[in-house]
Write a protein that holds these residues in place. Structure first.
Motif, PDB file in Angstrom:
ATOM      1  N   THR A  42       0.618  -1.543   0.504  1.00 41.30           N
ATOM      2  CA  THR A  42       0.059   0.314  -0.104  1.00 41.30           C
ATOM      3  C   THR A  42       1.028   1.177   0.014  1.00 41.30           C
ATOM      4  O   THR A  42       0.554   2.163  -0.829  1.00 41.30           O
ATOM      5  CB  THR A  42      -1.140   0.271   1.175  1.00 41.30           C
ATOM      6  OG1 THR A  42      -2.220  -1.045   1.216  1.00 41.30           O
ATOM      7  CG2 THR A  42      -1.782   1.336   0.909  1.00 41.30           C
ATOM      8  N   SER A  43       1.513   0.912   0.664  1.00 40.58           N
ATOM      9  CA  SER A  43       2.748   2.767   1.281  1.00 40.58           C
ATOM     10  C   SER A  43       3.754   2.563  -0.180  1.00 40.58           C
ATOM     11  O   SER A  43       4.030   4.520  -0.896  1.00 40.58           O
ATOM     12  CB  SER A  43       3.422   2.551   2.012  1.00 40.58           C
ATOM     13  OG  SER A  43       4.643   1.145   1.438  1.00 40.58           O
ATOM     14  N   LEU A  44       3.902   1.262  -1.135  1.00 42.40           N
ATOM     15  CA  LEU A  44       4.624   1.800  -2.616  1.00 42.40           C
ATOM     16  C   LEU A  44       3.872   2.223  -3.623  1.00 42.40           C
ATOM     17  O   LEU A  44       4.507   2.301  -4.623  1.00 42.40           O
ATOM     18  CB  LEU A  44       5.420   0.483  -2.190  1.00 42.40           C
ATOM     19  CG  LEU A  44       6.408   0.456  -1.487  1.00 42.40           C
ATOM     20  CD1 LEU A  44       6.999  -1.596  -2.024  1.00 42.40           C
ATOM     21  CD2 LEU A  44       7.648   0.527  -1.944  1.00 42.40           C
ATOM     22  N   THR A  45       2.567   2.270  -2.990  1.00 39.80           N
ATOM     23  CA  THR A  45       1.586   1.976  -4.645  1.00 39.80           C
ATOM     24  C   THR A  45       0.603   3.296  -3.989  1.00 39.80           C
ATOM     25  O   THR A  45      -0.328   3.229  -4.378  1.00 39.80           O
ATOM     26  CB  THR A  45       0.899   0.818  -4.938  1.00 39.80           C
ATOM     27  OG1 THR A  45       0.030   0.593  -3.795  1.00 39.80           O
ATOM     28  CG2 THR A  45       1.921   0.235  -5.795  1.00 39.80           C
ATOM     29  N   ASN A  46       1.031   4.512  -3.570  1.00 38.76           N
ATOM     30  CA  ASN A  46       0.438   5.189  -2.168  1.00 38.76           C
ATOM     31  C   ASN A  46       0.165   5.936  -4.420  1.00 38.76           C
ATOM     32  O   ASN A  46       0.457   6.491  -5.230  1.00 38.76           O
ATOM     33  CB  ASN A  46       1.054   6.116  -1.959  1.00 38.76           C
ATOM     34  CG  ASN A  46       3.099   6.768  -2.591  1.00 38.76           C
ATOM     35  OD1 ASN A  46       3.451   7.516  -4.277  1.00 38.76           O
ATOM     36  ND2 ASN A  46       3.546   6.759  -2.150  1.00 38.76           N
ATOM     37  N   GLY A  47      -0.730   7.063  -4.394  1.00 36.09           N
ATOM     38  CA  GLY A  47      -1.226   8.303  -5.041  1.00 36.09           C
ATOM     39  C   GLY A  47       0.024   8.739  -6.404  1.00 36.09           C
ATOM     40  O   GLY A  47      -0.846   8.494  -7.564  1.00 36.09           O
ATOM     41  N   LYS A  48       0.450   9.030  -5.893  1.00 36.86           N
ATOM     42  CA  LYS A  48       1.698  10.313  -6.747  1.00 36.86           C
ATOM     43  C   LYS A  48       2.035   8.409  -7.698  1.00 36.86           C
ATOM     44  O   LYS A  48       1.879   9.073  -8.699  1.00 36.86           O
ATOM     45  CB  LYS A  48       2.770  10.755  -6.209  1.00 36.86           C
ATOM     46  CG  LYS A  48       3.287  11.092  -7.224  1.00 36.86           C
ATOM     47  CD  LYS A  48       5.001  12.006  -6.284  1.00 36.86           C
ATOM     48  CE  LYS A  48       5.153  12.769  -7.498  1.00 36.86           C
ATOM     49  NZ  LYS A  48       6.682  13.477  -6.599  1.00 36.86           N
ATOM     50  N   VAL A  49       2.979   7.657  -6.895  1.00 37.39           N
ATOM     51  CA  VAL A  49       3.570   6.485  -7.820  1.00 37.39           C
ATOM     52  C   VAL A  49       2.014   5.818  -8.831  1.00 37.39           C
ATOM     53  O   VAL A  49       2.562   5.627 -10.022  1.00 37.39           O
ATOM     54  CB  VAL A  49       3.937   5.415  -6.380  1.00 37.39           C
ATOM     55  CG1 VAL A  49       4.997   4.275  -7.733  1.00 37.39           C
ATOM     56  CG2 VAL A  49       4.432   5.773  -5.770  1.00 37.39           C
ATOM     57  N   PHE A  50       1.664   5.399  -8.217  1.00 40.00           N
ATOM     58  CA  PHE A  50       0.050   5.277  -8.572  1.00 40.00           C
ATOM     59  C   PHE A  50      -0.695   6.219 -10.206  1.00 40.00           C
ATOM     60  O   PHE A  50       0.349   5.059 -10.855  1.00 40.00           O
ATOM     61  CB  PHE A  50      -1.308   4.868  -8.009  1.00 40.00           C
ATOM     62  CG  PHE A  50      -2.182   4.352  -8.741  1.00 40.00           C
ATOM     63  CD1 PHE A  50      -2.171   2.922  -9.321  1.00 40.00           C
ATOM     64  CD2 PHE A  50      -3.097   4.993  -8.798  1.00 40.00           C
ATOM     65  CE1 PHE A  50      -3.193   2.340 -10.069  1.00 40.00           C
ATOM     66  CE2 PHE A  50      -4.771   4.543  -9.715  1.00 40.00           C
ATOM     67  CZ  PHE A  50      -4.288   2.908 -10.408  1.00 40.00           C
TER      68      PHE A  50
END
Length: 267
Positions: A101-109
């Protein structure tokens, strides 16, 4: 019938991913993007092909041919990046579930979603720009079902070395890298499961991650076919006896695979 199946097979996946709150997860959003890309991809080829069947007119303007080449390259490049992004997402979900969840946060997603489309657009713009500089003064008959790279290149009567070099660099630095990256992601997924010491632990891992693993198997089939058939098309010598095989394989990965896409993923 094939075009209708592609349209009404992929479109419900896009609508379902958008409408269902339970599917607002990265892997399903990527799947919706892939289905949307398949619709756009086939819409670049089939309407013009169907018009030729109905009117018996097999001619296409040079501008129309370049336009078709641009969008074909754009969507093909997007699919390469999208398949690699999906494998990376599944790798994170299985190998690092607590950090997923932390690795695919809004900006990265957003970067993972927008990146494939921008990369495909840039790749196609470079190749089509080089194509537009060529002169086509030789025979104007193309032995193919759409304006592909290799068939169109055979009609050029000017020097194509720069175009071939640019295309080769793009394929090596981008497409080949993405293919290797996708394979490495699946190797990491398999290794993560095999590192579990007990059989019961591995079974629990498979059971816990079953939706993701079922998506992985479908995704791996799609990756194998997507990269396998074009490799055969462009590696096999374009002799007179093999032209029909090239056309059949081209039709397979551009038309039939988008039709099978909903079956592979939605089941």
């Amino acid at each position: 019938m094939i075009y209708l199946v592609i349209k009404f097979g992929n479109l419900p996946i896009v609508v379902l991913v958008v409408a269902d709150q339970h599917l607002h997860m990265p892997m399903y959003f990527f799947l919706g993007n892939l289905s949307n890309m398949k619709i756009c991809y086939t819409s670049t080829i089939l309407p013009r092909l169907l018009a030729s069947f109905l009117t018996r007119d097999r001619t296409i303007p040079a501008q129309g041919c370049m336009t078709q080449l641009f969008f074909l390259g754009c969507f093909a490049g997007t699919e390469c990046h999208l398949l690699a992004t999906m494998s990376y997402d599944q790798d994170l979900a299985i190998c690092q579930p607590l950090l997923y969840t932390s690795l695919t946060n809004g900006k990265v997603f957003l970067q993972l979603v927008d990146g494939p489309w921008l990369a495909g657009l840039l790749m196609s713009a470079i190749v089509t720009g080089q194509f537009s500089r060529l002169q086509f003064c030789g025979p104007n008959k193309m032995n193919h079902v759409f304006c592909g790279f290799a068939p169109l290149l055979e009609l050029a009567c000017s020097d194509t070395r720069v175009l071939r070099l640019v295309t080769f660099l793009i394929c090596v630095l981008d497409v080949v890298f993405l293919f290797v990256f996708t394979l490495v992601s699946y190797i990491c997924i398999i290794a993560a499961i095999l590192r579990i010491p007990t059989t019961m632990g591995r079974q629990k891992a498979f059971s816990y991650c079953f939706p993701t693993f079922s998506l992985c198997s479908s995704h791996l089939i799609m990756v194998s076919v997507f990269y396998g058939t074009p490799i055969i098309v462009y590696v096999v010598p374009r002799t007179a006896s093999l032209r029909q095989l090239n056309k059949v394989l081209s039709f397979f990965y551009t038309i039939l695979m988008p039709m099978v896409n909903p079956l592979l993923y939605s089941l």
